[in-house]
Each structure stands twice: as C-alpha cells, then as structure tokens.
Design a protein around this motif. Structure first.
Motif, PDB file in Angstrom:
ATOM      1  N   SER A 158       0.975  -1.110   0.024  1.00 46.05           N
ATOM      2  CA  SER A 158       0.271  -0.067  -0.101  1.00 46.05           C
ATOM      3  C   SER A 158       0.692   1.386   0.044  1.00 46.05           C
ATOM      4  O   SER A 158       1.751   1.295   0.932  1.00 46.05           O
ATOM      5  N   ARG A 159       0.187   2.429  -0.723  1.00 48.07           N
ATOM      6  CA  ARG A 159       1.180   3.662  -0.564  1.00 48.07           C
ATOM      7  C   ARG A 159       0.706   4.429   0.352  1.00 48.07           C
ATOM      8  O   ARG A 159       1.217   5.419   0.261  1.00 48.07           O
ATOM      9  N   THR A 160      -0.100   4.031   1.304  1.00 43.01           N
ATOM     10  CA  THR A 160      -0.758   4.715   2.044  1.00 43.01           C
ATOM     11  C   THR A 160       0.034   4.231   3.058  1.00 43.01           C
ATOM     12  O   THR A 160      -0.749   4.224   4.847  1.00 43.01           O
ATOM     13  N   LEU A 161       1.098   3.367   3.635  1.00 49.65           N
ATOM     14  CA  LEU A 161       1.448   3.336   4.860  1.00 49.65           C
ATOM     15  C   LEU A 161       1.846   3.977   5.494  1.00 49.65           C
ATOM     16  O   LEU A 161       1.750   3.963   6.729  1.00 49.65           O
ATOM     17  N   SER A 162       1.840   5.624   5.336  1.00 51.24           N
ATOM     18  CA  SER A 162       1.910   6.250   5.916  1.00 51.24           C
ATOM     19  C   SER A 162       0.701   6.297   7.461  1.00 51.24           C
ATOM     20  O   SER A 162       1.062   7.049   7.793  1.00 51.24           O
ATOM     21  N   SER A 163      -0.960   5.291   6.780  1.00 52.16           N
ATOM     22  CA  SER A 163      -1.251   5.717   7.492  1.00 52.16           C
ATOM     23  C   SER A 163      -1.354   4.463   8.759  1.00 52.16           C
ATOM     24  O   SER A 163      -2.517   4.852   9.913  1.00 52.16           O
ATOM     25  N   PHE A 164      -0.059   4.075   8.910  1.00 53.28           N
ATOM     26  CA  PHE A 164      -0.366   2.748   9.550  1.00 53.28           C
ATOM     27  C   PHE A 164       0.663   3.358  10.738  1.00 53.28           C
ATOM     28  O   PHE A 164       1.969   3.382  11.129  1.00 53.28           O
ATOM     29  N   GLY A 165       0.326   2.692  12.197  1.00 58.11           N
ATOM     30  CA  GLY A 165       1.792   2.424  13.245  1.00 58.11           C
ATOM     31  C   GLY A 165       2.253   1.156  12.376  1.00 58.11           C
ATOM     32  O   GLY A 165       1.570   0.138  12.350  1.00 58.11           O
ATOM     33  N   MET A 166       3.873   0.637  12.567  1.00 59.71           N
ATOM     34  CA  MET A 166       4.306  -0.595  12.347  1.00 59.71           C
ATOM     35  C   MET A 166       4.493  -0.797  13.282  1.00 59.71           C
ATOM     36  O   MET A 166       5.844  -0.392  14.242  1.00 59.71           O
ATOM     37  N   GLY A 167       5.085  -2.296  13.271  1.00 58.05           N
ATOM     38  CA  GLY A 167       5.489  -2.451  14.570  1.00 58.05           C
ATOM     39  C   GLY A 167       6.514  -3.742  14.228  1.00 58.05           C
ATOM     40  O   GLY A 167       6.212  -4.518  12.871  1.00 58.05           O
ATOM     41  N   TRP A 168       7.292  -4.131  15.302  1.00 59.97           N
ATOM     42  CA  TRP A 168       8.404  -5.605  14.186  1.00 59.97           C
ATOM     43  C   TRP A 168       8.201  -6.449  15.779  1.00 59.97           C
ATOM     44  O   TRP A 168       8.477  -6.127  17.098  1.00 59.97           O
ATOM     45  N   PHE A 169       7.157  -7.479  15.629  1.00 62.18           N
ATOM     46  CA  PHE A 169       7.635  -8.815  16.700  1.00 62.18           C
ATOM     47  C   PHE A 169       8.490  -9.774  15.960  1.00 62.18           C
ATOM     48  O   PHE A 169       8.938 -10.626  15.134  1.00 62.18           O
ATOM     49  N   ARG A 170       8.472 -11.176  17.372  1.00 64.01           N
ATOM     50  CA  ARG A 170       8.951 -12.246  16.898  1.00 64.01           C
ATOM     51  C   ARG A 170       8.806 -13.549  17.245  1.00 64.01           C
ATOM     52  O   ARG A 170       7.941 -12.859  19.250  1.00 64.01           O
ATOM     53  N   GLN A 171       9.009 -14.757  17.018  1.00 63.28           N
ATOM     54  CA  GLN A 171       8.946 -16.166  17.829  1.00 63.28           C
ATOM     55  C   GLN A 171       9.763 -16.606  18.193  1.00 63.28           C
ATOM     56  O   GLN A 171      10.005 -16.949  16.367  1.00 63.28           O
ATOM     57  N   ALA A 172      10.282 -17.395  18.563  1.00 66.99           N
ATOM     58  CA  ALA A 172      11.146 -18.335  18.880  1.00 66.99           C
ATOM     59  C   ALA A 172      10.399 -19.357  19.327  1.00 66.99           C
ATOM     60  O   ALA A 172       9.167 -19.849  19.891  1.00 66.99           O
ATOM     61  N   PRO A 173      11.431 -20.562  18.575  1.00 69.57           N
ATOM     62  CA  PRO A 173      10.814 -21.671  18.587  1.00 69.57           C
ATOM     63  C   PRO A 173       9.896 -22.285  19.968  1.00 69.57           C
ATOM     64  O   PRO A 173      10.932 -21.706  21.211  1.00 69.57           O
ATOM     65  N   GLY A 174       9.256 -23.155  20.030  1.00 69.83           N
ATOM     66  CA  GLY A 174       8.402 -22.849  21.733  1.00 69.83           C
ATOM     67  C   GLY A 174       7.954 -21.826  22.544  1.00 69.83           C
ATOM     68  O   GLY A 174       7.206 -22.270  23.380  1.00 69.83           O
ATOM     69  N   LYS A 175       8.187 -20.650  22.093  1.00 70.14           N
ATOM     70  CA  LYS A 175       8.068 -19.270  22.596  1.00 70.14           C
ATOM     71  C   LYS A 175       7.016 -18.091  22.218  1.00 70.14           C
ATOM     72  O   LYS A 175       6.189 -18.528  20.800  1.00 70.14           O
ATOM     73  N   GLU A 176       6.769 -17.876  23.342  1.00 71.55           N
ATOM     74  CA  GLU A 176       4.773 -16.586  22.269  1.00 71.55           C
ATOM     75  C   GLU A 176       5.499 -15.658  21.476  1.00 71.55           C
ATOM     76  O   GLU A 176       7.013 -15.328  21.888  1.00 71.55           O
ATOM     77  N   ARG A 177       5.665 -14.911  20.353  1.00 71.51           N
ATOM     78  CA  ARG A 177       4.959 -14.120  19.907  1.00 71.51           C
ATOM     79  C   ARG A 177       5.614 -12.764  21.059  1.00 71.51           C
ATOM     80  O   ARG A 177       4.924 -12.739  21.807  1.00 71.51           O
ATOM     81  N   GLU A 178       6.755 -12.115  20.931  1.00 75.46           N
ATOM     82  CA  GLU A 178       6.684 -10.928  21.530  1.00 75.46           C
ATOM     83  C   GLU A 178       6.828  -9.578  20.800  1.00 75.46           C
ATOM     84  O   GLU A 178       7.668  -9.889  19.769  1.00 75.46           O
ATOM     85  N   PHE A 179       6.693  -8.130  21.427  1.00 75.94           N
ATOM     86  CA  PHE A 179       7.225  -7.296  20.850  1.00 75.94           C
ATOM     87  C   PHE A 179       8.521  -7.438  20.982  1.00 75.94           C
ATOM     88  O   PHE A 179       9.263  -7.392  21.921  1.00 75.94           O
ATOM     89  N   VAL A 180       8.784  -6.413  19.199  1.00 72.83           N
ATOM     90  CA  VAL A 180       9.915  -5.981  18.737  1.00 72.83           C
ATOM     91  C   VAL A 180      10.432  -4.086  19.910  1.00 72.83           C
ATOM     92  O   VAL A 180      10.986  -4.194  19.892  1.00 72.83           O
ATOM     93  N   THR A 181       9.672  -4.084  18.335  1.00 67.87           N
ATOM     94  CA  THR A 181      10.147  -2.190  18.395  1.00 67.87           C
ATOM     95  C   THR A 181       8.683  -1.903  17.042  1.00 67.87           C
ATOM     96  O   THR A 181       8.239  -2.573  17.037  1.00 67.87           O
ATOM     97  N   ALA A 182       8.670  -0.457  17.887  1.00 67.50           N
ATOM     98  CA  ALA A 182       7.643   0.299  17.193  1.00 67.50           C
ATOM     99  C   ALA A 182       7.258   1.349  16.671  1.00 67.50           C
ATOM    100  O   ALA A 182       8.368   2.446  16.995  1.00 67.50           O
ATOM    101  N   ILE A 183       7.084   2.029  14.775  1.00 63.35           N
ATOM    102  CA  ILE A 183       6.885   3.460  15.338  1.00 63.35           C
ATOM    103  C   ILE A 183       6.012   4.029  14.614  1.00 63.35           C
ATOM    104  O   ILE A 183       5.225   3.344  14.410  1.00 63.35           O
ATOM    105  N   SER A 184       5.280   4.916  15.329  1.00 61.86           N
ATOM    106  CA  SER A 184       3.894   6.317  14.647  1.00 61.86           C
ATOM    107  C   SER A 184       4.036   6.203  13.246  1.00 61.86           C
ATOM    108  O   SER A 184       5.367   5.599  12.966  1.00 61.86           O
ATOM    109  N   ARG A 185       2.943   6.679  13.075  1.00 58.87           N
ATOM    110  CA  ARG A 185       3.300   7.132  11.882  1.00 58.87           C
ATOM    111  C   ARG A 185       4.300   7.900  11.060  1.00 58.87           C
ATOM    112  O   ARG A 185       4.554   7.737  10.319  1.00 58.87           O
ATOM    113  N   SER A 186       3.633   9.568  11.891  1.00 60.73           N
ATOM    114  CA  SER A 186       4.907  10.125  11.322  1.00 60.73           C
ATOM    115  C   SER A 186       7.025   9.270  11.613  1.00 60.73           C
ATOM    116  O   SER A 186       7.503  10.331  11.144  1.00 60.73           O
ATOM    117  N   GLY A 187       6.733   8.754  12.443  1.00 66.02           N
ATOM    118  CA  GLY A 187       7.703   8.147  12.613  1.00 66.02           C
ATOM    119  C   GLY A 187       8.333   8.769  14.032  1.00 66.02           C
ATOM    120  O   GLY A 187       9.644   8.650  14.699  1.00 66.02           O
TER     121      GLY A 187
END
Length: 124
Positions: free
Chosen positions: A26-55
């Motif tokens: 989407s060219r409207t990515l600026s409308s979304f907050g964006m995040g990175w998450f990770r999941q290791a084997p046998g573990k739950e997904r966890e938050f890593v980092t996120a950035i607001s729409r404007s950065g």
C-alpha cells in the motif's frame, strides 16, 4: 488490504548485524503505525519495536534497547529494523505488522496486517 513482505533475515554470528526490511503493497503506509515482533521456537510472540505513523514516536522492548533501531521511509512504503550486537537469544522469526488505529503499538493484538516473517539465526 495491505500486504507486507519482510526480507533481510539470515544466519549471522553473535555480535554481528542484520538489517530487515518490510515492504508494503500500500502507498498509504504512512497511515499505519508499524511494528516488529518475533517468535522463537516454543515461545510466544513478543514485541520488539514499533514506530508511529510519522516516525516521531518509537518504542523498544527493553531487551533490544541500544542494539536495534527501527526506521521508516513512507515514500518507499518500507520499514526497516537495523539489528546490531546480535545475540543467540535473538534467534527467531521476525514479523512486521501494520496497525491502523495505532492506539497501542506494543500490543500485537492491535495490529491489522502481518507479514509472513523472516528467519534470523544467531550462532554463538
């Protein structure tokens, strides 16, 4: 509908670096907050980092502060995750995600769209 495609994962030795990219359809990515998450084997997904729409607002999990850097280029519809000083415990599948509401960028349940993930493996 927004499609997210991660790239840049791989195998790296402890102490090394990787740069992950998340390209959005989407060219409207600026409308979304964006995040990175990770999941290791046998573990739950966890938050890593996120950035607001404007950065202007960025969140980091404590375990990556000072090592990882999130950034975004709305003109390219791409979000980046620069990972330095990698540790074996950083081994996981890393996912990027887009959040329309951006009410709580640390909460995975708030996100509307997810990429397929990219594997990061850090050897000791």
């Amino acid at each position: 509908q927004v499609q997210l495609v991660e790239s840049g994962g791989g195998l790296v030795q402890a102490g090394g670096s990787l740069r992950l990219s998340c390209a959005a359809s989407s060219r409207t990515l600026s409308s979304f907050g964006m995040g990175w998450f990770r999941q290791a084997p046998g573990k739950e997904r966890e938050f890593v980092t996120a950035i607001s729409r404007s950065g202007e607002i960025i969140y980091y999990a404590d375990f990556v502060k000072g090592r990882f850097t999130i950034s975004r280029d709305n003109a390219k519809s791409t979000v980046y995750l620069q990972m330095n000083s990698l540790k074996p415990e950083d081994t996981a599948v890393y996912y990027c995600a887009a959040d329309w509401s951006a009410r709580d960028l640390t909460a995975g349940d708030e996100y509307d769209y997810w990429g397929q993930g990219t594997q990061v493996t850090v050897s000791s």
